[in-house]
Design a protein around this motif. Structure first.
Motif, PDB file in Angstrom:
ATOM      1  N   PHE A 188       0.849  -1.195   0.000  1.00 56.63           N
ATOM      2  CA  PHE A 188       0.000   0.000   0.000  1.00 56.63           C
ATOM      3  C   PHE A 188       0.882   1.240   0.000  1.00 56.63           C
ATOM      4  CE2 PHE A 188      -2.151  -3.369   2.419  1.00 56.63           C
ATOM      5  CZ  PHE A 188      -3.301  -3.536   1.651  1.00 56.63           C
ATOM      6  N   PRO A 189       1.218   1.795  -1.163  1.00 55.31           N
ATOM      7  CA  PRO A 189       2.053   3.001  -1.202  1.00 55.31           C
ATOM      8  C   PRO A 189       1.444   4.127  -0.364  1.00 55.31           C
ATOM      9  CG  PRO A 189       1.796   2.060  -3.401  1.00 55.31           C
ATOM     10  CD  PRO A 189       0.850   1.321  -2.503  1.00 55.31           C
ATOM     11  N   ASP A 190       2.318   4.852   0.336  1.00 55.99           N
ATOM     12  CA  ASP A 190       1.874   5.933   1.216  1.00 55.99           C
ATOM     13  C   ASP A 190       0.768   5.428   2.137  1.00 55.99           C
ATOM     14  OD1 ASP A 190       1.733   8.421   2.363  1.00 55.99           O
ATOM     15  OD2 ASP A 190       0.797   9.409   0.639  1.00 55.99           O
ATOM     16  N   PRO A 191       1.043   4.391   2.922  1.00 58.32           N
ATOM     17  CA  PRO A 191      -0.016   3.650   3.625  1.00 58.32           C
ATOM     18  C   PRO A 191      -0.750   4.427   4.700  1.00 58.32           C
ATOM     19  CG  PRO A 191       2.143   2.966   4.421  1.00 58.32           C
ATOM     20  CD  PRO A 191       2.389   3.862   3.242  1.00 58.32           C
ATOM     21  N   ASP A 192      -0.140   5.491   5.248  1.00 56.52           N
ATOM     22  CA  ASP A 192      -0.802   6.232   6.317  1.00 56.52           C
ATOM     23  C   ASP A 192      -1.786   7.270   5.787  1.00 56.52           C
ATOM     24  OD1 ASP A 192       0.617   4.808   8.253  1.00 56.52           O
ATOM     25  OD2 ASP A 192       2.290   6.216   8.209  1.00 56.52           O
ATOM     26  N   ARG A 193      -1.840   7.423   4.472  1.00 65.04           N
ATOM     27  CA  ARG A 193      -2.764   8.380   3.854  1.00 65.04           C
ATOM     28  C   ARG A 193      -4.023   7.651   3.408  1.00 65.04           C
ATOM     29  NH1 ARG A 193      -3.858  10.606  -1.371  1.00 65.04           N
ATOM     30  NH2 ARG A 193      -2.390   9.149  -2.350  1.00 65.04           N
ATOM     31  N   ILE A 194      -5.180   8.277   3.631  1.00 68.36           N
ATOM     32  CA  ILE A 194      -6.429   7.722   3.104  1.00 68.36           C
ATOM     33  C   ILE A 194      -6.540   8.149   1.645  1.00 68.36           C
ATOM     34  CG2 ILE A 194      -8.939   7.706   3.290  1.00 68.36           C
ATOM     35  CD1 ILE A 194      -8.638   8.381   6.261  1.00 68.36           C
ATOM     36  N   ASP A 195      -6.427   7.187   0.745  1.00 67.26           N
ATOM     37  CA  ASP A 195      -6.458   7.447  -0.691  1.00 67.26           C
ATOM     38  C   ASP A 195      -7.790   6.940  -1.252  1.00 67.26           C
ATOM     39  OD1 ASP A 195      -6.170   7.636  -3.402  1.00 67.26           O
ATOM     40  OD2 ASP A 195      -4.369   6.406  -3.544  1.00 67.26           O
ATOM     41  N   PRO A 196      -8.733   7.829  -1.554  1.00 71.18           N
ATOM     42  CA  PRO A 196     -10.056   7.395  -2.023  1.00 71.18           C
ATOM     43  C   PRO A 196     -10.020   6.639  -3.346  1.00 71.18           C
ATOM     44  CG  PRO A 196     -10.075   9.719  -1.390  1.00 71.18           C
ATOM     45  CD  PRO A 196      -8.644   9.295  -1.459  1.00 71.18           C
ATOM     46  N   ASP A 197      -8.899   6.730  -4.071  1.00 70.15           N
ATOM     47  CA  ASP A 197      -8.791   6.070  -5.374  1.00 70.15           C
ATOM     48  C   ASP A 197      -7.892   4.842  -5.325  1.00 70.15           C
ATOM     49  OD1 ASP A 197     -10.377   7.994  -6.894  1.00 70.15           O
ATOM     50  OD2 ASP A 197      -8.726   9.393  -6.520  1.00 70.15           O
ATOM     51  N   ARG A 198      -7.553   4.375  -4.118  1.00 66.06           N
ATOM     52  CA  ARG A 198      -6.629   3.242  -4.020  1.00 66.06           C
ATOM     53  C   ARG A 198      -7.236   2.002  -4.680  1.00 66.06           C
ATOM     54  NH1 ARG A 198      -2.214   2.843  -0.911  1.00 66.06           N
ATOM     55  NH2 ARG A 198      -2.887   4.505   0.518  1.00 66.06           N
ATOM     56  N   ASP A 199      -6.550   1.498  -5.680  1.00 63.12           N
ATOM     57  CA  ASP A 199      -7.026   0.343  -6.420  1.00 63.12           C
ATOM     58  C   ASP A 199      -5.832  -0.297  -7.135  1.00 63.12           C
ATOM     59  OD1 ASP A 199      -8.781  -1.491  -7.571  1.00 63.12           O
ATOM     60  OD2 ASP A 199      -9.147  -0.214  -9.319  1.00 63.12           O
ATOM     61  N   PRO A 200      -5.529  -1.560  -6.878  1.00 60.16           N
ATOM     62  CA  PRO A 200      -6.286  -2.492  -6.035  1.00 60.16           C
ATOM     63  C   PRO A 200      -6.077  -2.197  -4.548  1.00 60.16           C
ATOM     64  CG  PRO A 200      -4.283  -3.533  -6.795  1.00 60.16           C
ATOM     65  CD  PRO A 200      -4.345  -2.190  -7.487  1.00 60.16           C
ATOM     66  N   ASN A 201      -6.910  -2.813  -3.733  1.00 56.04           N
ATOM     67  CA  ASN A 201      -6.839  -2.596  -2.295  1.00 56.04           C
ATOM     68  C   ASN A 201      -7.060  -3.941  -1.582  1.00 56.04           C
ATOM     69  OD1 ASN A 201      -6.970  -1.706   0.345  1.00 56.04           O
ATOM     70  ND2 ASN A 201      -8.358  -0.007  -0.087  1.00 56.04           N
ATOM     71  N   PRO A 202      -6.051  -4.794  -1.567  1.00 60.95           N
ATOM     72  CA  PRO A 202      -6.210  -6.145  -1.008  1.00 60.95           C
ATOM     73  C   PRO A 202      -6.058  -6.167   0.511  1.00 60.95           C
ATOM     74  CG  PRO A 202      -3.984  -5.912  -1.849  1.00 60.95           C
ATOM     75  CD  PRO A 202      -4.694  -4.593  -2.143  1.00 60.95           C
ATOM     76  N   HIS A 203      -6.816  -5.316   1.204  1.00 59.54           N
ATOM     77  CA  HIS A 203      -6.668  -5.220   2.653  1.00 59.54           C
ATOM     78  C   HIS A 203      -7.077  -6.525   3.333  1.00 59.54           C
ATOM     79  CE1 HIS A 203     -11.014  -4.912   3.398  1.00 59.54           C
ATOM     80  NE2 HIS A 203     -11.084  -4.065   2.380  1.00 59.54           N
ATOM     81  N   LEU A 204      -6.620  -6.679   4.560  1.00 62.00           N
ATOM     82  CA  LEU A 204      -6.878  -7.897   5.326  1.00 62.00           C
ATOM     83  C   LEU A 204      -7.790  -7.614   6.529  1.00 62.00           C
ATOM     84  CD1 LEU A 204      -3.284  -9.458   5.345  1.00 62.00           C
ATOM     85  CD2 LEU A 204      -5.155  -9.857   3.722  1.00 62.00           C
ATOM     86  N   SER A 205      -8.668  -6.645   6.388  1.00 62.73           N
ATOM     87  CA  SER A 205      -9.493  -6.230   7.519  1.00 62.73           C
ATOM     88  C   SER A 205     -10.477  -7.297   7.972  1.00 62.73           C
ATOM     89  CB  SER A 205     -10.237  -4.939   7.171  1.00 62.73           C
ATOM     90  OG  SER A 205      -9.315  -3.914   6.866  1.00 62.73           O
ATOM     91  N   PHE A 206     -10.806  -8.234   7.107  1.00 60.62           N
ATOM     92  CA  PHE A 206     -11.678  -9.339   7.502  1.00 60.62           C
ATOM     93  C   PHE A 206     -10.886 -10.616   7.776  1.00 60.62           C
ATOM     94  CE2 PHE A 206     -14.746  -6.725   4.993  1.00 60.62           C
ATOM     95  CZ  PHE A 206     -15.599  -6.414   6.046  1.00 60.62           C
ATOM     96  N   GLY A 207      -9.574 -10.498   7.867  1.00 64.38           N
ATOM     97  CA  GLY A 207      -8.746 -11.658   8.157  1.00 64.38           C
ATOM     98  C   GLY A 207      -8.229 -12.326   6.897  1.00 64.38           C
ATOM     99  N   ASN A 208      -7.726 -13.549   7.072  1.00 68.02           N
ATOM    100  CA  ASN A 208      -7.129 -14.285   5.959  1.00 68.02           C
ATOM    101  C   ASN A 208      -7.108 -15.770   6.306  1.00 68.02           C
ATOM    102  OD1 ASN A 208      -5.612 -14.145   3.342  1.00 68.02           O
ATOM    103  ND2 ASN A 208      -4.078 -15.194   4.576  1.00 68.02           N
ATOM    104  N   GLY A 209      -7.043 -16.599   5.284  1.00 67.10           N
ATOM    105  CA  GLY A 209      -6.972 -18.032   5.521  1.00 67.10           C
ATOM    106  C   GLY A 209      -8.317 -18.595   5.959  1.00 67.10           C
ATOM    107  N   HIS A 210      -8.293 -19.785   6.577  1.00 66.13           N
ATOM    108  CA  HIS A 210      -9.579 -20.397   6.917  1.00 66.13           C
ATOM    109  C   HIS A 210     -10.262 -19.703   8.091  1.00 66.13           C
ATOM    110  CE1 HIS A 210      -6.771 -22.905   9.416  1.00 66.13           C
ATOM    111  NE2 HIS A 210      -7.758 -22.864  10.284  1.00 66.13           N
ATOM    112  N   HIS A 211      -9.562 -18.782   8.756  1.00 65.86           N
ATOM    113  CA  HIS A 211     -10.203 -17.986   9.809  1.00 65.86           C
ATOM    114  C   HIS A 211     -10.714 -16.640   9.285  1.00 65.86           C
ATOM    115  CE1 HIS A 211      -9.636 -20.573  13.239  1.00 65.86           C
ATOM    116  NE2 HIS A 211      -8.393 -20.791  12.878  1.00 65.86           N
TER     117      HIS A 211
END
Length: 408
Positions: free
Chosen positions: A332-355
């Motif tokens: 995530f380039p410049d990760p501390d900035r909220i970028d409304p046009d960030r795409d792609p955005n493969p965030h892990l806010s819902f977790g990852n893997g079988h959990h």
């Protein structure tokens, strides 16, 4: 298990850092975690409760690798006093959070049909109806209104009850138990009494649904018990966290609204009705907001694993930080900035893997409805107090505003 360790190169391991549970005002990124990210990729931490220390992985690639690696398991955590944030640790049999494969898939399969994209789409009109009723009350009473109390808390609780299949006659007490469990007021004793009440009710409900052909969660669990796919104790342990699961939506959306209400340029962008514009910013806010205090649940290394020149020994506890992974500048380039046009955005806010979060699709649907409905129904929405006067949750694992007084 010994907590002695060395690196593969013979160098001294990183020092053990104490990581207190900080009570932070606003969506500030945890300064201790920021330091640990700079010291990474692997550090060692000691949390306020439990025993010993644990490894912490903060880089995106490592977080994804560990959460997909069967050499790191959760079940063993239930038999250990691993260093942790929570003061009380009483995992229940059947909890998806602590299940390893193949048990995890067996348990999740019993309820998976209630959390599909199709089911969320079918539920959307009913969820909108529930939300409209709450906002109608806010509009009728006029400003100011605490949106946490009036909308953000009751809405997810009501939607979850629809998914779970809570009978209308029981909803008032189920909702009361849920609010007490997730509240930061009332103390541990009140929360424990509420848990006992809720889990007792869940046990009776699962028994009553034995042989059911319904499509709600309690019907699915009753049928699964009847078929011998899960036992009753597992069904109850599986249902409890799902029944309480709306808490994350409440506090994530609370943080999102606080950000929008204090950053006019982002509010203007969120009101943009171009196709996809709102969804892109929602994903960016999901990436950026600090969902939780510290870290979630540990894993245990089931065998020796070598990572970045360090040997994680069998029996060592390991934490991953999704918050840190979501701020990895490699992804995530410049990760501390909220970028409304960030795409792609493969965030892990819902977790990852079988959990990965069971209710992720449902949570995303509720988030979209809450933001869209509040901005459309309350077009002049603004804070009714100064930003620094908004009260934030204390001594809690899920971060967010405790109150959100607004006018319009």
């Amino acid at each position: 298990m010994t907590q002695e360790t060395t690196t593969l190169t013979g160098q001294s391991p990183p020092p053990v850092r104490d990581w207190p549970a900080l009570d932070l005002d606003g969506p500030e990124f945890d300064p201790v975690l920021a330091d640990l990210m700079r010291e990474g990729p692997l550090t060692r931490v000691r949390l306020p409760h439990g025993e010993g220390w644990a490894w912490l992985a903060t880089r995106y690639a490592d977080v994804k690798a560990i959460t997909n690696d069967p050499r790191f398991g959760r079940a063993e955590v239930t038999r250990r006093q691993v260093t942790r944030l929570a003061p009380h640790f009483k995992p229940r049999p059947g909890s998806l959070a602590f299940a390893d494969q193949p048990d995890h898939n067996r348990l999740r399969r019993a309820v998976a049909g209630a959390f599909t994209v199709g089911r969320a789409k079918a539920l959307r009109p009913r969820a909108q109806e529930i939300l409209d009723g709450l906002v109608d009350g806010v509009v009728a009473d006029g400003p100011p209104a605490d949106l946490v109390e009036r909308v953000l808390e009751p809405f997810p609780i009501a939607v979850v009850s629809e998914v779970m299949g809570v009978p209308p006659a029981d909803r008032e007490r189920v909702h009361a138990w849920t609010r007490q469990i997730i509240s930061t007021s009332g103390g541990a004793e009140a929360a424990e009494r509420a848990k006992q009440g809720l889990y007792g009710w869940i046990t009776e409900t699962v028994r009553a649904r034995a042989g059911s052909t319904g499509d709600d969660v309690y019907a699915m669990l009753g049928a699964a018990v009847g078929r011998g796919e899960v036992d009753e104790t597992e069904a109850v342990g599986l249902a409890g966290p799902l029944q309480i699961g709306g808490e994350a939506v409440t506090h994530n959306v609370g943080q999102m609204l606080y950000v929008l209400l204090t950053r006019p340029e982002l509010m203007a962008r969120m009101r943009d009705d171009r196709p996809g514009a709102r969804g892109t910013l929602l994903d960016e806010l999901l990436r950026w907001i600090p969902h939780r205090t510290s870290v979630g649940l540990a894993r245990i290394a089931l065998e020796d694993v070598d990572l970045h020149g360090t040997r994680i020994r069998a029996g060592d506890p390991v934490y991953v930080s999704y918050l840190a992974a979501n701020r990895d500048p490699v992804v995530f380039p410049d990760p501390d900035r909220i970028d409304p046009d960030r795409d792609p955005n493969p965030h892990l806010s819902f977790g990852n893997g079988h959990h990965y979060c069971t209710g992720a699709v449902l949570a995303r649907m509720q988030t979209e409805l809450l933001v869209a409905t509040l901005l459309e129904r309350l077009p002049g929405l603004r804070l009714a107090v100064r930003p620094e006067e908004v009260r934030w949750r204390r001594r809690t694992m899920i971060r967010g505003p405790r109150t959100l007084p607004c006018a319009w």
